[in-house]
Enzyme design. Structure first.
Site, mmCIF file in Angstrom:
data_model
loop_
_atom_site.group_PDB
_atom_site.id
_atom_site.type_symbol
_atom_site.label_atom_id
_atom_site.label_comp_id
_atom_site.label_asym_id
_atom_site.label_seq_id
_atom_site.Cartn_x
_atom_site.Cartn_y
_atom_site.Cartn_z
ATOM 1 C CG ASP A 208 -1.868 1.120 1.305
ATOM 2 O OD1 ASP A 208 -2.740 1.184 0.431
ATOM 3 O OD2 ASP A 208 -1.749 1.946 2.234
ATOM 4 C CD GLU A 268 16.415 -14.033 3.706
ATOM 5 O OE1 GLU A 268 15.932 -14.827 4.559
ATOM 6 O OE2 GLU A 268 16.934 -12.948 3.993
#
Length: 549
Positions: A208, A268
């Site tokens: 956002d 990751e």
């Protein structure tokens, strides 16, 4: 904890993905309180999977005082009780993955709720451990705010706090204080939150207000924007927010380093991705280009080019896509025509057309044929219009502030309609938090399902068609011609090159690709048009797809 089952890793799944946005308050109420919830979403996941989309994006469901309906977070690591529990969320991910759907969640990290424990500590004194976690500034000698920055929801972006005897920054409501991203501890805490949800198995994030993270530490006044340069892409025209060139309160260059930290964390976890919301009326495409450049920032962003009031047309579609190609040759955008913040395009654009249904079919095909990923907003596939909400029923503080010239965002947030024979459209057995629009009931899922002429079945048909052609999903784009309401472009991936041609107008049209540029038509999309030697002839709202010779 990792939620099972997991989808097969595909680091590139997001490129060209179709993402279905769910506004949880309004999707399905499972417990009879008039508010949608996570269990309700689980109940409707088979329907979403039947559309043929790749992923869902769920608007905020975190603990919140709901001043801005979840975009004011008071606990980033828990589910608000009105939506359910963390166990419900884990069950949602498991079921979505079983159905082949990836799950993206809305991260609201530019600001928190004013009841968040971080802010409670920060405002308690000027020397506590979190004193610098938010943006604080002294008043001017005359007691007025530090500068002229404005809040999107109206008024000054600065709120006086009696505890610290200072102003704090809020780009939205006063109850949404802005975090200070210049503080590395704040960045670390937010990345820890991100890891928390990655460990629960989410496949990505919608970020956002991604360009609001940083402000200029010099707190310089924003310059005035000449009237001829103002537009209402980011805020409604009645909002004086549009009077400024917002060069100091957002879209700051320091954000790039944080986005690189964010991307390093995503990397990751195999096959996770992020899409950022860029609210910048003056330089939105340039910001999208910077944030998506290379492979070390976010994977994709969207600006407000097709979410603005201005109707899409052949020339605008070409100019926006080509401008993006120039400034972001290695970037990636996510296009949308509707979402939870803007008037639905069935009203914004289609209402003025002689045949709104046919128009919605052709513009949806255009959206899903552009280079980029796609966001579809719940109910868009039904052709839901902007609902008319009386002042007494308004919930949105934005609309209450600027009523009646701007009626806020409630009209696009009314409940999803599942059953046209039920008073609340099958959303809830009790009065919903926002009224179900009577005019939406004939458009309910059960009224359209199985009808090949319906908009719902058109979306299903076109999504299935699109999936069969890699060029339409991940390919490059080259515009071939624009003539009046008609446009044509080619999408290319490897040895596959497909011409996509559209007539966005109600009258018959012709577009000429040139001698020798005809192609073999391909079907399965539901449109009819004819082509001869590179000349394509359409009926009103027609489309043609073919392999280029």
């Amino acid at each position: 904890m990792k939620v099972q089952p997991e989808l097969a890793p595909d680091r590139d799944w997001w490129r060209g993905a179709v993402i279905y946005q769910i506004y949880p308050r309004s999707y399905q109420d499972s417990n009879g309180d008039g508010v949608g919830d996570l269990k309700g979403i689980i109940q409707r996941l088979p329907y979403i999977a039947s559309l043929g989309v790749d992923a869902i994006w769920i608007s905020p469901f975190f603990k919140s005082p709901m001043k801005d309906f979840g975009y004011d977070v008071s606990d980033y690591r828990d589910v608000d009780p009105m939506f359910g529990t963390l166990a419900d969320f884990d069950a949602l991910i498991a079921e979505a993955h079983r159905l082949g759907l990836r799950v993206m969640i809305d991260e609201v990290i530019s600001h928190t709720a004013d009841i968040h424990p971080w802010f409670a500590e920060s405002r308690s004194s000027k020397d506590n451990p979190k004193a610098d976690w938010y943006v604080w500034a002294d008043a001017k000698p005359d007691g007025t705010p530090p500068n002229n920055w404005l809040a999107i929801f109206g008024g000054s972006a600065w709120q006086w706090d009696t505890r610290r005897q200072q102003y704090y920054l809020h780009n939205f409501l006063a109850e949404q204080p802005d975090l200070n991203f210049h503080n590395p501890q704040v960045q670390d805490a937010l990345l820890d939150v991100t890891r928390f949800w990655l460990e629960r198995g989410v496949d990505g994030f919608r970020l956002d207000t991604i360009n609001f993270y940083f402000h200029s530490q010099g707190l310089e006044n924003n310059p005035a924007l000449p009237p001829e340069e103002r537009n209402d892409q980011t805020a409604p025209s009645v909002n004086p927010y549009n009077y400024q060139d917002h060069i100091y309160d957002k879209s700051r260059p320091e954000n790039l380093a944080f986005l690189e930290r964010f991307r390093a964390l995503l990397d990751e976890y195999p096959a996770t991705a992020a899409v950022g919301e860029v609210g910048d009326s003056q330089r939105g495409l340039e910001v999208v280009a910077a944030y998506t450049a290379g492979d070390h920032r976010v994977q994709m962003c969207y600006a407000f080019d097709f979410l603005a009031p201005e109707k899409i047309g052949a020339s605008k579609a070409r100019s926006v896509l080509e401008a993006f190609g120039r400034v972001a040759s290695d970037g990636w955008s996510c296009w949308a025509f509707s979402n939870h913040d803007v008037v639905r395009h069935a009203t914004r654009w289609a209402a003025s057309e002689p045949n709104p249904l046919a128009y919605l079919k052709v513009v949806s095909a255009l959206l899903m044929s552009l280079r980029g990923s796609v966001c579809l907003y719940q109910g868009e596939e039904l052709g839901l219009t902007e609902a008319t909400i009386s002042y007494e029923d308004l919930q949105d503080p934005y609309g209450i502030r600027f009523w009646p010239e701007f009626k806020g965002r409630d009209g696009c947030r009314t409940p999803m309609v599942w059953d046209g024979g039920k008073a609340n459209g099958g959303f809830s057995d009790v009065r919903p938090w926002l009224p179900v629009a009577t005019e939406h009931l004939p458009l309910a899922v059960n009224r359209q399902q199985g009808n090949p002429e319906s908009l719902l079945e058109h979306y299903r048909r076109f999504l299935a068609f699109r999936r069969n052609y890699p060029a339409l999903v991940k390919g490059d784009i080259e515009f071939l011609a624009v003539e009046g309401d008609a446009l044509a472009f080619a999408r290319s991936e490897g040895n596959e090159r497909i011409v996509c041609a559209f007539n966005l107008g109600s009258d018959p049209a012709t577009i000429d690709l040139g001698a020798g540029k005809g192609g073999q038509p391909i079907g399965g999309h539901g449109f009819s048009a004819s082509a001869d030697g590179g000349r394509i002839e359409f009926q009103g709202y027609g489309a043609w797809f073919g392999r280029l010779d």
